[in-house]
Motif scaffolding. Structure first.
Motif, short mmCIF file in Angstrom:
data_model
loop_
_atom_site.label_atom_id
_atom_site.label_comp_id
_atom_site.label_asym_id
_atom_site.label_seq_id
_atom_site.Cartn_x
_atom_site.Cartn_y
_atom_site.Cartn_z
N GLU A 195 1.49 6.27 -7.21
CA GLU A 195 0.34 7.07 -7.62
C GLU A 195 0.63 8.57 -7.48
N ASN A 196 1.24 8.97 -6.38
CA ASN A 196 1.60 10.38 -6.19
C ASN A 196 2.56 10.85 -7.29
N TYR A 214 0.83 -1.21 0.00
CA TYR A 214 0.00 0.00 0.00
C TYR A 214 0.87 1.26 0.00
N ASP A 215 1.98 1.22 0.71
CA ASP A 215 2.92 2.34 0.70
C ASP A 215 3.50 2.53 -0.70
N THR A 232 0.88 4.07 -3.04
CA THR A 232 0.71 5.50 -2.77
C THR A 232 1.86 6.31 -3.34
#
Length: 77
Positions: free
Chosen positions: A12-13, A5-6, A9
């Motif tokens: 995606e950022n 999940y990290d 993120t």
């Protein structure tokens, strides 16, 4: 950091900052180009796998070498 999940993120950022169109689901990110090409990033048990029409590339973490390869592939989009 080894939680996918990290990783999702972070990636995606990065894609948002660079205005790339993508879709994210489960442990996968699909990046689309205008000419219908696709780059897929899969996150599997502590490994990131980038797959495109240019080949498949494996990384152990989101690092400078990961971003360099992604940038190289995205430059052709």
């Amino acid at each position: 950091m080894n939680d996918y999940y990290d990783y999702l993120t972070l990636i995606e950022n990065y894609l948002d900052l660079n205005s790339h169109e993508y879709q994210s689901h489960d442990n996968q990110i699909e990046i689309y180009s205008v000419d219908k090409n696709i780059i897929v990033i899969n996150i599997e048990e502590n490994e990131l796998i980038i797959t495109s029409d240019k080949g498949q590339y494996r990384f152990l973490e989101v690092s400078k070498s990961f971003y360099n390869k992604l940038d190289t592939l995205l430059a052709n989009f």
